[in-house]
Enzyme design. Structure first.
Site, short mmCIF file in Angstrom:
data_model
loop_
_atom_site.label_atom_id
_atom_site.label_comp_id
_atom_site.label_asym_id
_atom_site.label_seq_id
_atom_site.Cartn_x
_atom_site.Cartn_y
_atom_site.Cartn_z
N LYS A 245 26.61 56.51 -1.49
CA LYS A 245 25.44 56.80 -2.09
C LYS A 245 24.09 56.38 -1.62
O LYS A 245 24.05 55.22 -1.05
CB LYS A 245 25.48 56.30 -3.61
N THR A 277 16.61 51.78 -12.76
CA THR A 277 17.84 52.44 -12.48
C THR A 277 18.99 51.40 -12.66
O THR A 277 20.20 51.46 -11.92
CB THR A 277 17.61 52.38 -10.64
N GLY A 279 22.44 50.79 -14.01
CA GLY A 279 23.64 51.44 -14.09
C GLY A 279 23.71 52.98 -13.51
O GLY A 279 24.51 53.88 -13.99
N THR A 280 23.01 53.28 -12.34
CA THR A 280 22.91 54.56 -11.92
C THR A 280 24.35 54.90 -11.37
O THR A 280 25.13 56.03 -11.41
CB THR A 280 22.06 54.56 -10.79
N GLY A 281 25.20 53.74 -10.86
CA GLY A 281 26.39 53.96 -10.07
C GLY A 281 27.27 54.18 -11.18
O GLY A 281 28.50 54.96 -10.94
N CYS A 282 27.23 53.38 -12.21
CA CYS A 282 28.30 53.58 -13.46
C CYS A 282 28.23 54.96 -13.72
O CYS A 282 29.26 55.63 -14.03
CB CYS A 282 28.00 52.57 -14.37
N1 LIG Z 1 15.29 56.86 -7.58
C1 LIG Z 1 16.32 57.50 -7.61
N2 LIG Z 1 16.13 59.04 -7.48
C2 LIG Z 1 17.04 59.87 -7.53
N3 LIG Z 1 18.26 59.63 -7.40
C3 LIG Z 1 18.56 58.29 -7.48
C4 LIG Z 1 17.77 57.34 -7.52
N4 LIG Z 1 18.26 55.94 -7.13
C5 LIG Z 1 19.61 56.24 -7.34
N5 LIG Z 1 19.83 57.57 -7.22
C6 LIG Z 1 21.17 58.24 -7.36
O1 LIG Z 1 21.97 57.50 -8.28
C7 LIG Z 1 23.29 57.61 -7.71
C8 LIG Z 1 23.83 56.08 -7.89
O2 LIG Z 1 23.38 55.44 -6.61
P1 LIG Z 1 23.12 54.05 -6.32
O3 LIG Z 1 22.98 53.91 -4.85
O4 LIG Z 1 21.97 53.64 -6.84
O5 LIG Z 1 24.42 53.32 -6.86
P2 LIG Z 1 24.52 51.85 -7.26
O6 LIG Z 1 23.91 51.12 -6.43
O7 LIG Z 1 26.26 51.70 -7.26
O8 LIG Z 1 24.20 51.82 -8.70
P3 LIG Z 1 24.16 50.44 -9.66
O9 LIG Z 1 22.98 49.95 -9.91
O10 LIG Z 1 24.76 50.81 -10.91
O11 LIG Z 1 24.76 49.35 -9.11
C9 LIG Z 1 23.40 58.14 -6.31
O12 LIG Z 1 23.43 59.49 -6.67
C10 LIG Z 1 22.01 58.30 -5.76
O13 LIG Z 1 21.41 58.96 -4.79
C1 LIG Z 2 29.52 45.49 -16.55
C2 LIG Z 2 28.68 45.92 -15.52
N1 LIG Z 2 29.31 46.70 -14.50
C3 LIG Z 2 28.59 47.40 -13.69
C4 LIG Z 2 27.51 47.03 -13.50
C5 LIG Z 2 26.49 47.58 -12.12
O1 LIG Z 2 25.52 48.41 -12.41
C6 LIG Z 2 26.59 45.98 -14.32
N2 LIG Z 2 25.48 45.67 -14.09
N3 LIG Z 2 27.43 45.78 -15.24
#
Ligand SMILES: Nc1ncnc2c1ncn2[C@@H]1O[C@H](COP(=O)(O)OP(=O)(O)OP(=O)(O)O)[C@@H](O)[C@H]1O
Ligand SMILES: Cc1ncc(CO)c(N)n1
Length: 333
Positions: A245, A277, A279-282
């Site tokens: 990602k 952002t 929780g975007t990954g979750c």
């Molecule tokens: N500012 C943004 N604009 C558009 N899409 C975004 C943005 N930030 C993240 N994304 C998208 O969100 C999704 C999750 O990516 P990201 O790299 O943020 O995950 P992560 O770091 O695992 O998230 P988390 O914050 O939950 O740990 C991907 O599809 C990424 O392209």
């Molecule tokens: C419980 C939990 N899982 C995943 C993440 C990653 O976003 C977080 N901040 N908290």
């Protein structure tokens, strides 16, 4: 600005009654208690305030159930940690699943006390209780897909691998959570080896962000070429598809999928100017699991999930003092 993700492929009302004031279920009542219950009324009989029938409740209730219990939903299990502030972890998973049209269920791996500014404390779930949660779900409502998020310790990972194998889990979407958006570490170093050794080979797809993909592949990722190479390397090493990602980039939000047959698909997303952002990954991984459960192929599921996530970011919810949560219910406002 282009905000819709593009895919490129190379090859109830609150209860005020206290529990003690509520009548016991009818099958635990004696006849005189049962006789005091109000009778069901419908249609014309209801208008006249007359009971529908003078028979007991039991046949009536079964009749009603037979009439209404006909709809179903694909069920999806989230195995992840609880985020007290509601934007990430299990809370994000279940909100996402509801919004994406599947029935979400949970097995909680850890309690975290966190908010948008940081994580204060973590307590891992005891492995036997985690096993029980997974067993109770599979024994009753077998999920069509499983999302795995925060798994911070080796014994937790062992139990998940063993139970998912036992229950023949399918469509496993694994988000290798290492560090929260707020910067807190969410996995121990020895658990990373267990995660890659035991859970990666079972996954349909793993979804690392750029820093996670660097740790997992022992490489530096500076551009899209590096992202693609890392995705290939993950496929070679672990035999599952890998979505690297690009949310941690600065120019865009493009993600790349490498599949076990060598296919590479880019999912282009414009960067949305939103500092919230958390929780975007979750959210993305739960949406992918939901769309797989609804019958999409993996690339289609990712395309739909990214569209859902993009909408949640574009809703520009602004809560909390740090990197805030997204609006998971944006579609319905
Ligand atoms: N500012 C943004 N604009 C558009 N899409 C975004 C943005 N930030 C993240 N994304 C998208 O969100 C999704 C999750 O990516 P990201 O790299 O943020 O995950 P992560 O770091 O695992 O998230 P988390 O914050 O939950 O740990 C991907 O599809 C990424 O392209
Ligand atoms: C419980 C939990 N899982 C995943 C993440 C990653 O976003 C977080 N901040 N908290």
């Amino acid at each position: 600005m282009r905000c819709v993700p593009v895919m490129r492929t190379k090859t109830p009302s609150r209860r005020s009654t206290s529990l003690s004031a509520m009548p016991p279920p009818e099958h635990f009542m004696n006849q005189s208690q049962s006789a005091n219950l109000p009778r069901l009324t419908t249609g014309a009989a209801k208008h006249q305030g007359k009971p529908l029938r003078k028979t007991s409740w039991a046949p009536l209730r079964m009749n009603t159930m037979a009439q209404i219990a006909t709809s179903t939903l694909p069920a999806v299990l989230a195995i992840s940690g609880s985020d007290s502030s509601g934007g990430a972890g299990m809370q994000a998973d279940l909100k996402t699943m509801l919004a994406c049209g599947v029935f979400g269920m949970s097995a909680i791996t850890a309690l975290t006390a966190q908010n948008t500014t940081g994580v204060r404390s973590i307590q891992d779930t005891k492995p036997d209780i985690l096993a029980d949660q997974i067993n109770m779900v599979f024994e009753d409502i077998p999920p069509v897909a499983v999302k795995i998020g925060m798994v911070s310790a080796t014994d937790i990972i062992d139990v998940i691998a063993e139970r998912l194998t036992f229950h023949h889990a399918t469509n496993i979407v694994l988000d290798p959570v290492m560090v929260a958006t707020s910067g807190a570490n969410l996995i121990s170093d020895d658990a990373i080896a267990a995660l890659t050794g035991k859970l990666f080979p079972m996954a349909t797809v793993v979804t690392p962000n750029i820093p996670e993909a660097e740790v997992l592949t022992d490489t530096l990722i500076r551009d899209q070429e590096d992202m693609e190479a890392a995705a290939h390397r993950l496929v070679e090493r672990y035999g599952c598809a890998a979505l690297v990602k690009g949310g941690h980039g600065t120019e865009d939000a493009n993600d790349v999928l490498a599949e076990t047959d060598g296919t590479v698909t880019w999912f282009d997303g414009a960067r949305i100017n939103n500092p919230n952002t958390h929780g975007t990954g979750c959210t993305l991984s739960s949406a992918i699991a939901s769309y797989l459960a609804l019958g999409d192929t993996l690339p289609k599921a990712i395309k739909h999930a990214k569209k859902y996530l993009t909408g949640a970011l574009k809703a520009q919810l602004n809560l909390g003092h740090g990197s805030g949560p997204m609006d998971h219910f944006w579609k319905y406002r």
